[in-house]
Design an enzyme around this catalytic site. Structure first.
Site: not given
Length: 525
Positions: A246, A280
């Site tokens: 991720e 993110c």
């Protein structure tokens, strides 16, 4: 003699009493091996041994562990919030909203759906296998390594753990050392609530992480940046260990002239400046027509004031940059760009005000890497086509945002670009939808999780076919000698998929019995 005393010194090496053991004996050799093991090796070995007992496989054990984890968040919320306040200056309400609320939802869903997720999954069959039992059986992978990130230290570390527990795995949890206080709280609290042998917590920095990566795991789940992601993948390759990465990237945000710019900029400002831009999936930069740039700047400025007051530095809802190294990195990014809003900073407090940069060029420093901070560059594009072309020139982002009242614009952006996720007319909220897979593509990551996707990602989906030792006539078409007639029968049986109810299956079985008799008769002719 049985070993009755076992403890660790400060370095993590085992200190054992050696009296009563013969030199060269098996016992003393085992002790020598244990003494040489690092604390990381010990944690992995204990997790592997605990997994091999089989206790993590029972649904009752999984649900019990998940309920204990659920209890942790209800009983220790203040401890969790205090640590995150020290690390990232998040408020108590902000910690619950962005860290633990989603985890409570994930745990509740896993408890509710676990029996369904773990059950054998029937699949469609062809005529050749119509009488067989054919299904997918989800099975635990084994021991999973979870390496968390510092920006949302509980959310991105515990969500994969929920999936690992639900899937019946053991898991070694490595919280980010950058969030010093949160890592310590995680190390202290998790063993009090969940099985400390199956789910050990290993703290430390780069050297400890490197030592963990030397060990053999059945899956590695990493959240962080692409540079470290490549190192994780390289280490995993030595054991052919599958990975979930991720990562992140520069998530673009296109604002169309044909939209409510006030609402669009309000949502973009929220998505960008939440957690001081250290998200993110934060919108990394804005693409818009030059004719609306001034309006966009003004509306973002109004939203900043609404959310964080005239002085964000004193606002309890506005965070801080995690440390001075990242502070300096972000400040350096502003070089060569024109500040339209904000720009104030205080290195001693790791404070950078919500900032907007105008008339930014593609070659500017701020456009060369993911910002991961409260800077919002605005780049001018003359059309949707130019925006799409610009987005596609870069690496595939983790998220892509488009604001427009025209569905054709949204459809074009969805059809002609690639990203981990796409949101129209909002930011970030797809992360909260556990029925959507969350993950990247290309440079922004691989694999996905949340809800059932976490369970499947950390399970081996084992294909199973159970056949009875009868109806051998049907199988004669596959046995040598091979003939065109047998090929014709095989084509008929294999290429016809069927999805029949119970009555239909009984009728078809009767027909197949007759066909089998015919095939068998032809076989001997």
């Amino acid at each position: 003699m049985r070993l009755t005393l076992l403890k660790a010194n400060r370095s993590g090496s085992l200190v054992l009493p050696l009296w009563g053991y013969r030199e060269g004996s098996q016992d003393i050799n085992c002790i020598s091996v244990l003494i040489r093991m690092s604390k990381e090796q010990q944690a992995v070995a204990r997790a592997r041994k605990a997994f091999e007992t089989g206790r993590s496989k029972s649904l009752e054990h999984r649900i019990r562990q998940l309920k204990n984890l659920q209890r942790l968040f209800s009983e220790k919320q203040s401890v969790i919030s205090d640590a995150i306040k020290k690390d990232l200056n998040k408020s108590v309400v902000g910690t619950q909203l962005y860290e633990t609320l989603g985890l409570e939802g994930e745990i509740g869903l896993a408890i509710k759906k676990l029996k369904e997720w773990a059950a054998p999954r029937p699949v469609e069959k062809n005529l050749m296998t119509i009488s067989d039992t054919v299904y997918i059986k989800p099975e635990p992978l084994g021991v999973v390594l979870i390496i968390g990130a510092w920006n949302y230290p509980w959310a991105v570390t515990i969500q994969p753990l929920i999936g690992a527990i639900a899937a019946g795995n053991a898991a070694v949890v490595k919280p980010s050392e950058v969030c010093v206080h949160t890592a310590k709280v995680m190390e202290d609290l998790l063993p009090l609530y969940i099985d400390k042998e199956l789910y050990p917590v290993v703290t430390g920095g780069v050297s400890e992480t490197q030592e963990l990566l030397r060990q053999r795991f059945d899956h590695i789940f990493y959240t962080g940046n692409s540079m470290v992601g490549k190192l994780i993948m390289e280490a995993a390759a030595k054991h052919l260990t599958p990975v979930t990465l991720e990562l992140g990237g520069k998530s673009p945000c296109y604002i169309d002239r044909n939209c409510d710019i006030t609402i669009a900029c309000r949502r973009v400002a929220w998505g960008k400046y939440t957690n001081c831009g250290q998200t993110c999936i934060a919108p990394d930069y804005i693409l818009c027509d030059p004719s609306i740039q001034d309006r966009v700047i003004e509306e973002v400025k109004k939203a900043i004031k609404e959310f964080y007051t005239d002085n964000p530095k004193t606002c309890s809802d506005y965070g801080r940059i995690i440390n001075q190294r990242h502070f300096k990195r972000i400040i350096n990014m502003m070089e060569g760009s024109t500040i339209a809003v904000g720009g104030d900073n205080d290195e001693s407090d790791c404070y950078i005000a919500p900032t907007v940069l105008r008339d930014v060029k593609p070659e500017a420093k701020v456009m060369q890497e993911e910002i991961f901070g409260p800077l919002l560059p605005i780049l001018s594009v003359s059309s949707l086509d130019e925006a799409i072309k610009f987005i596609n020139k870069g690496e595939k982002p983790l998220a892509l945002y488009v604001f427009s009242s025209d569905n054709k614009v949204i459809t074009r952006m969805a059809d002609d670009t690639s990203s981990g996720g796409l949101l129209a007319n909002d930011c970030l909220v797809h992360f909260s939808v556990n029925s959507l897979p969350f993950g990247g593509v290309g440079n922004s990551g691989m694999g996905c999780y949340h809800g059932k996707y976490s369970f499947d990602q950390l399970s081996h989906l084992r294909g199973c076919l159970i056949k009875q030792l009868n109806m051998e006539g049907v199988n004669s078409m596959r046995y040598p000698p091979h003939t065109p007639k047998k090929l014709g029968w095989a084509r008929f049986f294999i290429l016809q998929n069927v999805d029949l109810g119970w009555v239909g299956r009984m009728v078809l079985l009767a027909v197949l019995a007759v066909v089998a008799a015919v095939v068998l008769q032809n076989y001997f002719l």
